[in-house]
Design a protein around this motif. Structure first.
Motif, mmCIF file in Angstrom:
data_model
loop_
_atom_site.group_PDB
_atom_site.id
_atom_site.type_symbol
_atom_site.label_atom_id
_atom_site.label_comp_id
_atom_site.label_asym_id
_atom_site.label_seq_id
_atom_site.Cartn_x
_atom_site.Cartn_y
_atom_site.Cartn_z
ATOM 1 N N HIS A 175 0.922 -1.103 -0.059
ATOM 2 C CA HIS A 175 0.050 0.048 -0.134
ATOM 3 C C HIS A 175 0.895 1.256 -0.092
ATOM 4 C CE1 HIS A 175 -3.528 2.432 0.721
ATOM 5 N NE2 HIS A 175 -2.867 2.886 2.064
ATOM 6 N N GLY A 176 1.903 1.200 0.685
ATOM 7 C CA GLY A 176 2.967 2.346 0.853
ATOM 8 C C GLY A 176 3.476 2.673 -0.507
ATOM 9 N N VAL A 177 3.791 1.722 -1.275
ATOM 10 C CA VAL A 177 4.327 1.969 -2.651
ATOM 11 C C VAL A 177 3.284 2.232 -3.824
ATOM 12 C CG1 VAL A 177 6.779 0.841 -2.216
ATOM 13 C CG2 VAL A 177 4.621 -0.591 -3.108
ATOM 14 N N VAL A 178 2.212 1.731 -3.668
ATOM 15 C CA VAL A 178 1.063 1.881 -4.437
ATOM 16 C C VAL A 178 0.518 3.192 -4.292
ATOM 17 C CG1 VAL A 178 -1.357 1.227 -4.847
ATOM 18 C CG2 VAL A 178 0.304 -0.495 -4.895
ATOM 19 N N THR A 179 0.573 3.811 -3.045
ATOM 20 C CA THR A 179 -0.010 5.165 -2.914
ATOM 21 C C THR A 179 1.110 6.211 -2.984
ATOM 22 O OG1 THR A 179 0.535 5.144 -0.484
ATOM 23 C CG2 THR A 179 -1.854 4.644 -1.238
ATOM 24 N N ALA A 180 2.126 5.632 -3.384
ATOM 25 C CA ALA A 180 3.358 6.683 -3.725
ATOM 26 C C ALA A 180 3.284 6.619 -5.222
ATOM 27 C CB ALA A 180 4.866 6.272 -3.070
ATOM 28 N N ALA A 181 2.739 5.936 -5.949
ATOM 29 C CA ALA A 181 2.582 5.959 -7.380
ATOM 30 C C ALA A 181 3.889 5.228 -8.029
ATOM 31 C CB ALA A 181 2.342 7.345 -7.946
ATOM 32 N N VAL A 182 4.153 4.194 -7.578
ATOM 33 C CA VAL A 182 5.384 3.352 -7.879
ATOM 34 C C VAL A 182 4.933 2.644 -9.102
ATOM 35 C CG1 VAL A 182 7.051 1.696 -7.601
ATOM 36 C CG2 VAL A 182 6.616 3.315 -5.659
ATOM 37 N N GLY A 183 5.622 2.660 -10.050
ATOM 38 C CA GLY A 183 5.359 1.737 -11.208
ATOM 39 C C GLY A 183 6.464 1.406 -12.195
ATOM 40 N N ALA A 185 9.118 -5.085 3.045
ATOM 41 C CA ALA A 185 8.010 -5.307 2.423
ATOM 42 C C ALA A 185 7.629 -4.368 1.390
ATOM 43 C CB ALA A 185 6.602 -5.600 3.257
ATOM 44 N N ALA A 186 7.585 -3.315 1.706
ATOM 45 C CA ALA A 186 7.454 -2.019 0.800
ATOM 46 C C ALA A 186 8.541 -2.205 -0.463
ATOM 47 C CB ALA A 186 7.639 -0.751 1.298
ATOM 48 N N ALA A 187 9.640 -2.667 -0.166
ATOM 49 C CA ALA A 187 10.642 -2.718 -1.156
ATOM 50 C C ALA A 187 10.313 -3.710 -1.945
ATOM 51 C CB ALA A 187 12.021 -2.880 -0.498
ATOM 52 N N LEU A 219 3.834 10.565 -1.712
ATOM 53 C CA LEU A 219 4.212 9.907 -0.571
ATOM 54 C C LEU A 219 3.549 9.009 -0.090
ATOM 55 C CD1 LEU A 219 5.917 13.016 1.451
ATOM 56 C CD2 LEU A 219 6.888 12.071 -0.460
ATOM 57 N N GLY A 220 3.758 7.778 -0.021
ATOM 58 C CA GLY A 220 2.942 6.847 1.032
ATOM 59 C C GLY A 220 3.394 6.849 2.270
ATOM 60 N N ILE A 221 2.599 6.710 3.192
ATOM 61 C CA ILE A 221 2.940 6.878 4.677
ATOM 62 C C ILE A 221 2.444 5.721 5.518
ATOM 63 C CG2 ILE A 221 3.094 8.573 6.629
ATOM 64 C CD1 ILE A 221 2.569 10.834 4.652
ATOM 65 N N PRO A 222 2.744 4.662 5.353
ATOM 66 C CA PRO A 222 2.494 3.486 6.068
ATOM 67 C C PRO A 222 3.105 3.420 7.604
ATOM 68 C CG PRO A 222 4.161 2.769 4.666
ATOM 69 C CD PRO A 222 3.986 3.862 4.282
ATOM 70 N N GLY A 223 4.097 4.202 7.724
ATOM 71 C CA GLY A 223 4.527 4.249 9.138
ATOM 72 C C GLY A 223 3.486 4.793 10.086
ATOM 73 N N LEU A 224 3.466 4.429 11.271
ATOM 74 C CA LEU A 224 2.414 4.675 12.244
ATOM 75 C C LEU A 224 2.628 6.064 12.913
ATOM 76 C CD1 LEU A 224 -0.153 3.670 13.858
ATOM 77 C CD2 LEU A 224 1.574 2.867 15.737
ATOM 78 N N PRO A 269 -5.777 -0.520 3.873
ATOM 79 C CA PRO A 269 -7.078 -1.390 3.519
ATOM 80 C C PRO A 269 -6.757 -2.814 3.082
ATOM 81 C CG PRO A 269 -6.987 0.138 1.695
ATOM 82 C CD PRO A 269 -5.709 0.492 2.671
ATOM 83 N N VAL A 270 -6.370 -3.545 3.969
ATOM 84 C CA VAL A 270 -5.689 -4.897 3.600
ATOM 85 C C VAL A 270 -6.469 -5.888 2.442
ATOM 86 C CG1 VAL A 270 -4.974 -7.342 4.388
ATOM 87 C CG2 VAL A 270 -4.506 -5.419 5.873
ATOM 88 N N MET A 271 -7.904 -6.043 2.537
ATOM 89 C CA MET A 271 -8.537 -6.465 1.600
ATOM 90 C C MET A 271 -8.250 -6.096 0.254
ATOM 91 S SD MET A 271 -12.019 -8.159 3.516
ATOM 92 C CE MET A 271 -12.209 -6.819 4.487
ATOM 93 N N LYS A 272 -7.921 -4.964 0.046
ATOM 94 C CA LYS A 272 -7.983 -4.288 -1.241
ATOM 95 C C LYS A 272 -6.628 -5.035 -1.951
ATOM 96 C CE LYS A 272 -6.963 0.172 -3.849
ATOM 97 N NZ LYS A 272 -6.781 1.711 -3.702
ATOM 98 N N TYR A 273 -5.656 -5.413 -1.302
ATOM 99 C CA TYR A 273 -4.488 -6.150 -1.896
ATOM 100 C C TYR A 273 -4.277 -7.619 -1.470
ATOM 101 C CZ TYR A 273 -3.333 -1.052 -1.991
ATOM 102 O OH TYR A 273 -3.315 0.061 -1.950
ATOM 103 N N ASN A 274 -4.865 -8.127 -0.517
ATOM 104 C CA ASN A 274 -4.336 -9.526 0.127
ATOM 105 C C ASN A 274 -4.478 -10.851 -0.999
ATOM 106 O OD1 ASN A 274 -7.193 -9.649 0.669
ATOM 107 N ND2 ASN A 274 -6.941 -10.379 2.748
ATOM 108 N N ARG A 275 -5.693 -10.795 -1.573
ATOM 109 C CA ARG A 275 -5.969 -11.750 -2.661
ATOM 110 C C ARG A 275 -4.815 -11.710 -3.780
ATOM 111 N NH1 ARG A 275 -9.793 -15.250 -3.231
ATOM 112 N NH2 ARG A 275 -11.088 -14.167 -1.486
#
Length: 406
Positions: free
Chosen positions: A186-194, A210-212, A304-309, A347-353
């Motif tokens: 989610h961190g890298v998706v929201t940072a628009a990594v492609g 995990a983001a890496a 910027l993706g900010i998964p840090g708490l 939102p874990v269910m957006k990605y986990n499957r």
């Protein structure tokens, strides 16, 4: 009646394995349980015999005494398990299923859940949007660092693995689906990594690693991790990442040495509110450091993706502002560069499957990347202590002996 053992927070720096109640399909009073949830019927739930449950960096914030978590709170929100009982309203989940549990609890019925915003469900926490297992201010749902755990809204929340035998062969990888893999992704998706992106990830703990992996899966050209712990940097290099030792100074200068330019397309904060300074200030806590650095490093128009708490209550904050989650941010710089920011629970269910499928088809080996290390439930206090010292490992508790170790 079955017995149950669980890991509980006993005060700053102290966790203990305790005897606790076997779950029922009704919420009972206990440490951290919101009074409005006491007596709540969970006919839609399932009871799991825990297969794997991870120690998370977010748990460490509580154990360090850096949140308002109450003593006696049963910990654990990264849960994989075998279904042993289902409530009378469960329709599709069956006893014997091996399942992954998203750490955020979602009713599936509220406006936010219907829009896919399962990290901020409106019906599971009377205090605020969003609920989770074994975590402060998240509704008081009992944690899963235990032999058995109750999961509400089972048909909605549980991700069933299609083949139990195949799942057990890859269980350490699949155990990462409850939180750190989707959260890092989610961190890298929201940072628009492609494809072809350059990305800087601050923090090489399990979520940063995990983001890496997620950035590599998305086709990034260069993945750079910044960290002050050399063992964690070495772990990042073990699967092809570039690394920066932030104790040596401003990441911007070191990024230029790697890329030829002092900026990246995308930035990810996998550190959170206990961030430290850079260079000579690396020994001092400076909670705005990472966010301000990312705004400086990320190219204009980037994200910027900010998964840090980040938290609203931090008793150990460096000043009065930090104690209530207020940081001195260079928002003007972010505005001037038209940077986008995404915060909050994944939102874990957006990605986990999808991530499960990548694991099952050998497209990714997340357990190796984060150095997943199984230990027994009784070894949890030692695992917490070693992890808190900066071990380059992701400890996976094995309460019922499902994970076979050499």
């Amino acid at each position: 009646m079955s017995t149950n053992r669980a890991v509980a927070y006993r005060g700053p720096g102290v966790v203990e394995v305790i005897d606790t109640a076997y779950p029922e399909f009704e919420l009972k009073d206990g440490p951290g349980v919101h009074p409005a949830n006491v007596g709540r019927q969970v006919r839609h739930g399932a009871i799991l015999r825990t297969v794997a449950t991870n120690i998370c960096g977010s748990d460490q914030h509580m154990v360090r005494g850096r949140t308002t978590a109450p003593q006696g709170l049963v910990l654990g929100h990264e849960i994989t398990g075998e279904v042993v009982e289902v409530g009378p309203d469960v329709e599709f989940i069956r006893v014997g299923d091996i399942v992954s549990v998203p750490f955020n609890i979602a009713c599936g019925r509220c406006r936010n859940c219907k829009e896919g915003k399962t990290g901020i469900c409106l019906n599971v926490n009377p205090d605020r949007p969003g609920g989770a297992y074994g975590y402060v201010d998240m509704g008081g749902w009992v944690g899963g660092q235990a032999e058995y755990v109750l999961v509400p809204y089972a048909d909605r929340n549980l991700l069933r693995f299609p083949d139990a035998d195949q799942a057990m062969e890859k269980i350490l990888d699949l155990a990462m689906l409850s939180d750190i893999f989707p959260t890092g992704f989610h961190g890298v998706v929201t940072a628009a990594v492609g494809p072809g992106s350059t990305v800087y990830i601050a923090g090489a703990g399990p979520v940063g690693l995990a983001a890496a992996v997620g950035a590599q899966l998305l086709g990034a050209a260069a993945v750079i991790l910044g960290e002050l712990n050399e063992a964690r940097l070495a772990q990042a290099r073990s699967f092809g990442c570039e690394t920066i030792d932030v104790t040596q100074g401003d990441p911007k200068d070191q990024i230029e040495q790697i890329l030829g330019v002092p900026e990246v397309d995308a930035g990810v904060d996998a550190v959170g509110f206990e961030a430290r300074g850079h260079g000579s200030e690396a020994s001092h806590e400076a909670p705005a450091t990472v966010l301000n650095s990312l705004m400086d490093i990320t190219a204009a128009g980037g994200a910027l993706g900010i998964p840090g708490l980040y938290v609203t209550g931090n008793p150990g904050g460096v000043d009065e502002a930090a104690k209530v989650g207020s940081l001195s941010l260079r928002l003007g710089l972010g505005w001037a560069k038209s940077l986008s920011f995404t915060t909050g629970q994944c939102p874990v269910m957006k990605y986990n499957r999808q991530l499960m499928t990548a694991i099952l088809h050998d497209e990714v080996h997340i357990a190796k990347a984060v150095n997943a290390t199984p230990v027994s439930l009784e070894e949890a206090p030692q695992g917490y202590a070693v992890f808190d010292q900066g071990a380059a490992r992701n400890y996976v508790l094995n309460p019922n002996g499902y994970i076979k170790t050499a």
